[in-house]
Design a protein around this motif. Structure first.
Motif, PDB file in Angstrom:
ATOM      1  N   VAL A  16       0.829  -1.178   0.000  1.00 49.84           N
ATOM      2  CA  VAL A  16       0.000   0.000   0.000  1.00 49.84           C
ATOM      3  C   VAL A  16       0.870   1.235   0.000  1.00 49.84           C
ATOM      4  O   VAL A  16       1.788   1.349   0.795  1.00 49.84           O
ATOM      5  CB  VAL A  16      -0.911   0.016   1.244  1.00 49.84           C
ATOM      6  CG1 VAL A  16      -1.698   1.310   1.273  1.00 49.84           C
ATOM      7  CG2 VAL A  16      -1.838  -1.178   1.214  1.00 49.84           C
ATOM      8  N   PHE A  17       0.595   2.141  -0.886  1.00 50.95           N
ATOM      9  CA  PHE A  17       1.327   3.392  -0.925  1.00 50.95           C
ATOM     10  C   PHE A  17       0.383   4.529  -0.576  1.00 50.95           C
ATOM     11  O   PHE A  17      -0.777   4.521  -0.937  1.00 50.95           O
ATOM     12  CB  PHE A  17       1.916   3.643  -2.315  1.00 50.95           C
ATOM     13  CG  PHE A  17       3.103   2.786  -2.620  1.00 50.95           C
ATOM     14  CD1 PHE A  17       4.367   3.282  -2.429  1.00 50.95           C
ATOM     15  CD2 PHE A  17       2.940   1.483  -3.057  1.00 50.95           C
ATOM     16  CE1 PHE A  17       5.467   2.502  -2.706  1.00 50.95           C
ATOM     17  CE2 PHE A  17       4.028   0.690  -3.336  1.00 50.95           C
ATOM     18  CZ  PHE A  17       5.311   1.205  -3.156  1.00 50.95           C
ATOM     19  N   THR A  18       0.943   5.498   0.099  1.00 52.62           N
ATOM     20  CA  THR A  18       0.209   6.712   0.373  1.00 52.62           C
ATOM     21  C   THR A  18       0.679   7.765  -0.614  1.00 52.62           C
ATOM     22  O   THR A  18       1.868   7.944  -0.795  1.00 52.62           O
ATOM     23  CB  THR A  18       0.489   7.186   1.801  1.00 52.62           C
ATOM     24  OG1 THR A  18       0.175   6.124   2.694  1.00 52.62           O
ATOM     25  CG2 THR A  18      -0.333   8.414   2.135  1.00 52.62           C
ATOM     26  N   HIS A 168      -1.821   6.785   9.174  1.00 55.32           N
ATOM     27  CA  HIS A 168      -2.443   6.099   8.037  1.00 55.32           C
ATOM     28  C   HIS A 168      -1.918   4.663   7.930  1.00 55.32           C
ATOM     29  O   HIS A 168      -2.699   3.711   7.800  1.00 55.32           O
ATOM     30  CB  HIS A 168      -2.149   6.875   6.749  1.00 55.32           C
ATOM     31  CG  HIS A 168      -2.605   6.202   5.498  1.00 55.32           C
ATOM     32  ND1 HIS A 168      -3.665   6.648   4.737  1.00 55.32           N
ATOM     33  CD2 HIS A 168      -2.141   5.091   4.851  1.00 55.32           C
ATOM     34  CE1 HIS A 168      -3.844   5.858   3.699  1.00 55.32           C
ATOM     35  NE2 HIS A 168      -2.918   4.900   3.732  1.00 55.32           N
TER      36      HIS A 168
HETATM   37 ZN   LIG Z   1      -2.591   3.103   2.746  1.00 51.93          ZN
END
Ligand SMILES: [Zn+2]
Length: 282
Positions: A16-18, A168
């Motif tokens: 997962v990347f923000t 997050h």
């Molecule tokens: Zn994320």
């Protein structure tokens, strides 16, 4: 995409990347995170975690670790001089659990049994991602880009931005993903909803109603906030809990939870925003 740790392979996390604070739409497509596939009967909290409860600190703390892979990187000194990572890390873990789980007692039966979280600062592209370790999905790693930290501007944003990204990513350590079937946009929306409710939203975030409800990140987070306001405190908590119990099937998921399809709910949200002067194209 659900990425689960491979015992026989070197860890190649791509979970997962923000998106960067300055360009929220540049991030890769959101994807599901390696949440342990466990249900209530296997989600007991280890006794040693329960014993770590502190005064006024009702939720168990996992073991928290920090690994800095390049102390010479300018992002490292900025990180270390911007926050007290020990207190910020612990507080973020508490905030995430408080927003996703009603109480410590409920948490014992419904929260993924995350036993440790290692924050790894290293030079890499993107912003951050979360993954399980190669040996055990109950042990999480948050990889955070030193280059991104070094580029946070203005410097007065360092503390809030680092804390926001960390919050997050910690959500991914504690949220459910409907056994890998939850849309990536909803996973990312819940993570940013927690960040939003910790008063850690970056200045560029704004309520936009362009596109689909599950575009992810702050876009979905503001929609979830609308649902929380409309249906009452704890609504997003109920969304997360339903993702614990069932595979995701959009129509029954939302109809059983809130009495109508998500498209209708999103249409209501768009109409409300439009009435309040926002831009709408849904
Ligand atoms: Zn994320």
């Amino acid at each position: 995409m659900t990425v689960r740790p491979q015992v026989t392979q070197a860890p190649k996390p791509s979970a997962v990347f923000t998106p960067p604070a300055s360009s929220p739409d540049d991030g890769p497509a959101p994807s599901a995170v390696p949440i342990p596939d466990r249900t209530a009967e296997s989600a007991d909290t280890p006794a040693d975690s329960a014993s770590k409860l502190g005064k006024g600190d009702p939720f168990p703390q996992p073991r928290l670790r920090l690994e800095i892979r390049d102390l010479d990187h300018p992002g490292s000194s900025k990180f270390l001089s911007s926050i007290n990572i020990s207190t910020v890390f612990s507080a973020a873990v508490q905030n995430v659990q408080r927003l996703l789980y009603r109480s410590p007692s409920e948490r014992h039966t419904t929260c993924p049994p995350t036993r440790s979280v290692t924050l790894i600062l290293r030079d890499m592209g993107g912003v951050a991602y979360t993954t399980g370790t190669e040996l055990d999905p109950d042990h999480k790693e948050i990889h955070f880009s030193l280059s991104y930290i070094n580029g946070i501007n203005p410097p007065s944003r360092l503390t809030a931005e680092i804390t926001g990204v960390l919050t997050h990513e910690l959500v991914h350590c504690y949220q459910w993903d409907a056994r890998g079937s939850c849309p990536g946009g909803l996973i990312e929306g819940i993570a940013d909803w927690v960040r939003l409710n910790c008063d850690l939203s970056p200045p560029h975030w704004k309520r936009e109603v362009d596109g689909d409800w599950d575009r992810g990140y702050q876009h979905t987070a503001y929609f979830l906030q609308y649902l929380e306001t409309r249906f009452g405190e704890g609504t997003v908590r109920r969304v997360n809990d339903k993702l614990r119990l069932h595979k995701y099937d959009a129509k029954p998921f939302w109809t059983e939870l809130l009495g109508r399809p998500v498209e209708q709910l999103y249409g209501d949200y768009c109409s409300t925003e439009e009435a309040e002067g926002g831009k709408s194209s849904c």
